[in-house]
Write a protein that holds these residues in place. Structure first.
Motif, PDB file in Angstrom:
ATOM      1  N   ARG A  29       0.841  -1.193   0.000  1.00  0.00           N
ATOM      2  CA  ARG A  29       0.000   0.000   0.000  1.00  0.00           C
ATOM      3  C   ARG A  29       0.879   1.247   0.000  1.00  0.00           C
ATOM      4  NH1 ARG A  29      -5.468   0.979   1.507  1.00  0.00           N
ATOM      5  NH2 ARG A  29      -5.828   2.825   2.747  1.00  0.00           N
ATOM      6  N   GLN A  30       1.879   1.245   0.883  1.00  0.00           N
ATOM      7  CA  GLN A  30       2.766   2.403   0.981  1.00  0.00           C
ATOM      8  C   GLN A  30       3.493   2.646  -0.347  1.00  0.00           C
ATOM      9  OE1 GLN A  30       3.159   4.601   3.828  1.00  0.00           O
ATOM     10  NE2 GLN A  30       3.872   5.726   2.025  1.00  0.00           N
ATOM     11  N   SER A  31       3.942   1.589  -0.990  1.00  0.00           N
ATOM     12  CA  SER A  31       4.718   1.824  -2.220  1.00  0.00           C
ATOM     13  C   SER A  31       3.816   2.297  -3.355  1.00  0.00           C
ATOM     14  CB  SER A  31       5.579   0.615  -2.591  1.00  0.00           C
ATOM     15  OG  SER A  31       4.822  -0.344  -3.255  1.00  0.00           O
ATOM     16  N   ILE A  33       1.158   4.179  -2.885  1.00  0.00           N
ATOM     17  CA  ILE A  33       0.880   5.585  -2.541  1.00  0.00           C
ATOM     18  C   ILE A  33       2.056   6.473  -2.976  1.00  0.00           C
ATOM     19  CG2 ILE A  33       0.602   7.185  -0.597  1.00  0.00           C
ATOM     20  CD1 ILE A  33      -0.848   4.759   0.848  1.00  0.00           C
ATOM     21  N   ASP A  34       3.276   6.004  -2.676  1.00  0.00           N
ATOM     22  CA  ASP A  34       4.463   6.768  -3.073  1.00  0.00           C
ATOM     23  C   ASP A  34       4.526   6.920  -4.587  1.00  0.00           C
ATOM     24  OD1 ASP A  34       5.158   6.905  -0.424  1.00  0.00           O
ATOM     25  OD2 ASP A  34       6.656   5.299  -0.516  1.00  0.00           O
ATOM     26  N   GLU A  35       4.210   5.820  -5.271  1.00  0.00           N
ATOM     27  CA  GLU A  35       4.255   5.837  -6.741  1.00  0.00           C
ATOM     28  C   GLU A  35       3.243   6.842  -7.301  1.00  0.00           C
ATOM     29  OE1 GLU A  35       4.010   1.841  -8.321  1.00  0.00           O
ATOM     30  OE2 GLU A  35       3.692   2.609 -10.356  1.00  0.00           O
ATOM     31  N   ASN A  37       1.902   9.472  -5.751  1.00  0.00           N
ATOM     32  CA  ASN A  37       2.301  10.831  -5.400  1.00  0.00           C
ATOM     33  C   ASN A  37       3.406  11.342  -6.337  1.00  0.00           C
ATOM     34  OD1 ASN A  37       2.547  13.199  -3.664  1.00  0.00           O
ATOM     35  ND2 ASN A  37       4.422  12.261  -2.884  1.00  0.00           N
ATOM     36  N   THR A  38       4.427  10.520  -6.541  1.00  0.00           N
ATOM     37  CA  THR A  38       5.539  10.915  -7.415  1.00  0.00           C
ATOM     38  C   THR A  38       5.064  11.107  -8.849  1.00  0.00           C
ATOM     39  OG1 THR A  38       7.022   9.623  -6.029  1.00  0.00           O
ATOM     40  CG2 THR A  38       7.846  10.228  -8.199  1.00  0.00           C
ATOM     41  N   ARG A  41       2.765  14.305  -9.293  1.00  0.00           N
ATOM     42  CA  ARG A  41       3.497  15.572  -9.196  1.00  0.00           C
ATOM     43  C   ARG A  41       4.382  15.792 -10.424  1.00  0.00           C
ATOM     44  NH1 ARG A  41       2.951  17.830  -3.819  1.00  0.00           N
ATOM     45  NH2 ARG A  41       2.179  16.220  -2.412  1.00  0.00           N
ATOM     46  N   ASP A  79      -1.124  16.584  -0.291  1.00  0.00           N
ATOM     47  CA  ASP A  79      -0.489  16.939   0.985  1.00  0.00           C
ATOM     48  C   ASP A  79      -1.343  16.475   2.158  1.00  0.00           C
ATOM     49  OD1 ASP A  79       1.621  18.107  -0.323  1.00  0.00           O
ATOM     50  OD2 ASP A  79       0.858  20.157  -0.153  1.00  0.00           O
ATOM     51  N   LEU A  82      -1.162  12.696   2.450  1.00  0.00           N
ATOM     52  CA  LEU A  82       0.128  12.203   2.946  1.00  0.00           C
ATOM     53  C   LEU A  82       0.345  12.561   4.416  1.00  0.00           C
ATOM     54  CD1 LEU A  82       2.302  13.005  -0.191  1.00  0.00           C
ATOM     55  CD2 LEU A  82       1.543  10.752   0.578  1.00  0.00           C
ATOM     56  N   PRO A  86      -1.240   5.589   6.198  1.00  0.00           N
ATOM     57  CA  PRO A  86      -2.044   4.857   5.210  1.00  0.00           C
ATOM     58  C   PRO A  86      -3.122   3.966   5.826  1.00  0.00           C
ATOM     59  CG  PRO A  86       0.285   4.645   4.705  1.00  0.00           C
ATOM     60  CD  PRO A  86       0.197   5.350   6.024  1.00  0.00           C
TER      61      PRO A  86
END
Ligand SMILES: [Fe+2]
Ligand SMILES: [Fe+2]
Length: 187
Positions: A29-31, A33-35, A37-38, A41, A79, A82, A86
């Motif tokens: 889940r975290q990865s 979410i990071d993907e 977000n990156t 942006r 924002d 984040l 999660p």
């Protein structure tokens, strides 16, 4: 070359992440979410720096201003999302809010903005092709030869390859040209 086709592929990739996150947990889940977000942006920065300023004369200032405002709202939403863990209650609601804003914005781009640019802004699309690709690489976004080839005609690739000093561009196939250009841009 039609860079809006590449942007539409980014939209599809983001939609797939929005669909996958609610069902994922833990590190997955975290990865994701990071993907997300990156990717969002970088996509917004690419549009803001290369696409929007160039298409303003074609679409009118109001359309671009609206798109920039929607990007700012999406950043605020990211924002806020984040700022939550999660697995915290409320995270899924924050994710849904970001998703709703992005889907609305994507629909406007794909139904109004991009078709208008394709119809009336052919010259603009040609002019921004190389800066678009270069910034894409700089921002670490997916830049594969298949996407480049799908977004371009062979003649366009030959012209761009020659401009980028690719040796033997005149005798290459379309996929060889795309490979050579991606290699040049990534160098
Ligand atoms: Fe977009
Ligand atoms: Fe956008």
């Amino acid at each position: 070359m039609d860079v809006t086709k590449m942007l539409e592929q980014d939209h599809r990739d983001a939609e797939s992440l929005f669909d996958r996150i609610p069902a994922a947990d833990g590190a997955d889940r975290q990865s994701l979410i990071d993907e997300l977000n990156t990717a969002l942006r970088a996509h917004m920065e690419l549009e803001e720096r290369v696409l929007y300023p160039a298409i303003e004369p074609v679409t009118g200032a109001e359309e671009v201003e609206e798109a920039n405002t929607e990007h700012a709202l999406a950043r605020d939403g990211l924002d806020a999302m984040l700022g939550l863990a999660p697995d915290e209650p409320g995270f899924d609601g924050a994710l849904e809010a970001v998703k709703a804003g992005i889907l609305h914005h994507v629909e406007e781009e794909e139904r109004e903005l991009f078709p208008k640019v394709r119809k009336d802004g052919g010259t603009v699309l040609e002019q921004i092709a190389m800066p678009f690709m270069q910034l894409r690489v700089e921002l670490g976004m997916p830049m594969d030869a298949g996407a480049l080839s799908a977004a371009s005609s062979k003649d366009e690739l030959v012209t761009e390859a020659k401009a980028a000093n690719v040796e033997g561009a005149g005798s290459m196939t379309k996929s060889e040209l795309a490979d050579a250009l991606v290699a040049k841009m990534s160098a």
